[in-house]
Design a protein around this motif. Structure first.
Motif, mmCIF file in Angstrom:
data_model
loop_
_atom_site.group_PDB
_atom_site.id
_atom_site.type_symbol
_atom_site.label_atom_id
_atom_site.label_comp_id
_atom_site.label_asym_id
_atom_site.label_seq_id
_atom_site.Cartn_x
_atom_site.Cartn_y
_atom_site.Cartn_z
ATOM 1 N N SER A 7 47.437 44.412 27.228
ATOM 2 C CA SER A 7 47.324 42.960 27.111
ATOM 3 C C SER A 7 48.430 42.374 26.268
ATOM 4 C CB SER A 7 45.961 42.575 26.529
ATOM 5 O OG SER A 7 45.832 43.049 25.205
ATOM 6 N N GLN A 13 46.656 30.134 28.876
ATOM 7 C CA GLN A 13 46.565 31.025 30.030
ATOM 8 C C GLN A 13 47.202 30.441 31.284
ATOM 9 O OE1 GLN A 13 42.253 32.046 29.877
ATOM 10 N NE2 GLN A 13 43.001 34.164 29.895
ATOM 11 N N TRP A 39 39.168 36.076 32.271
ATOM 12 C CA TRP A 39 39.718 37.420 32.331
ATOM 13 C C TRP A 39 40.800 37.311 33.381
ATOM 14 C CZ3 TRP A 39 39.150 41.793 29.543
ATOM 15 C CH2 TRP A 39 39.685 42.966 30.073
ATOM 16 N N LEU A 54 46.697 42.019 30.919
ATOM 17 C CA LEU A 54 45.734 40.966 30.628
ATOM 18 C C LEU A 54 46.435 39.862 29.849
ATOM 19 C CD1 LEU A 54 42.810 39.858 30.436
ATOM 20 C CD2 LEU A 54 42.544 41.289 28.379
ATOM 21 N N GLU A 56 45.684 37.552 27.603
ATOM 22 C CA GLU A 56 44.533 37.366 26.725
ATOM 23 C C GLU A 56 44.693 36.143 25.824
ATOM 24 O OE1 GLU A 56 41.569 40.054 24.048
ATOM 25 O OE2 GLU A 56 43.320 40.974 24.945
#
Length: 128
Positions: A7, A13, A39, A54, A56
């Protein structure tokens, strides 16, 4: 045993997804809503079943000072392998990516470091 997931903490995001897909060239693998966050993973188009990254959220209180310390010291949060650092450097620079380290040969490895626009420095590396 193998690495399935790694990650990188991101400030936003949506912005991270655009940068990692539209600019770097990864593809979205998974997106699952989790309250205010998701996610959200991306993978290399060359290895769609390979290691997932990821994206995150940076919401935990420890993340901001951690990321700031790494950036202030010029330390990349992670490293991505490329076939040709100089070609990738040129391609990304043409797309407006800001580099904090231009391609640098260090024995059998050539690296460059870019700003992912989400609070991280990312290294690209080519092994001879």
């Amino acid at each position: 045993m193998r690495i399935h997931l790694t990650s990188v903490f991101v400030d936003d995001q949506d912005k991270a997804l655009r940068f990692y897909t539209d600019v770097l060239g990864f593809v979205k693998k998974t997106e699952i809503p989790l309250g205010e966050d998701r996610w959200l993973t991306v993978v290399s188009p060359e290895e769609p079943e390979g290691t997932e990254l990821l994206l995150e959220p940076s919401g935990h209180p420890a993340v901001k000072p951690y990321k700031e310390a790494l950036v202030n010291d010029g330390i990349p949060a992670t490293s991505f392998a490329v076939d040709d650092v100089r070609a990738e450097f040129d391609r990304l620079r043409e797309r407006g990516v800001r580099f904090t380290q231009e391609p640098l040969e260090m024995g059998p490895v050539t690296t460059a470091v870019l700003d992912d626009t989400c609070g991280n420095l990312i290294q690209i590396a080519q092994s001879a």
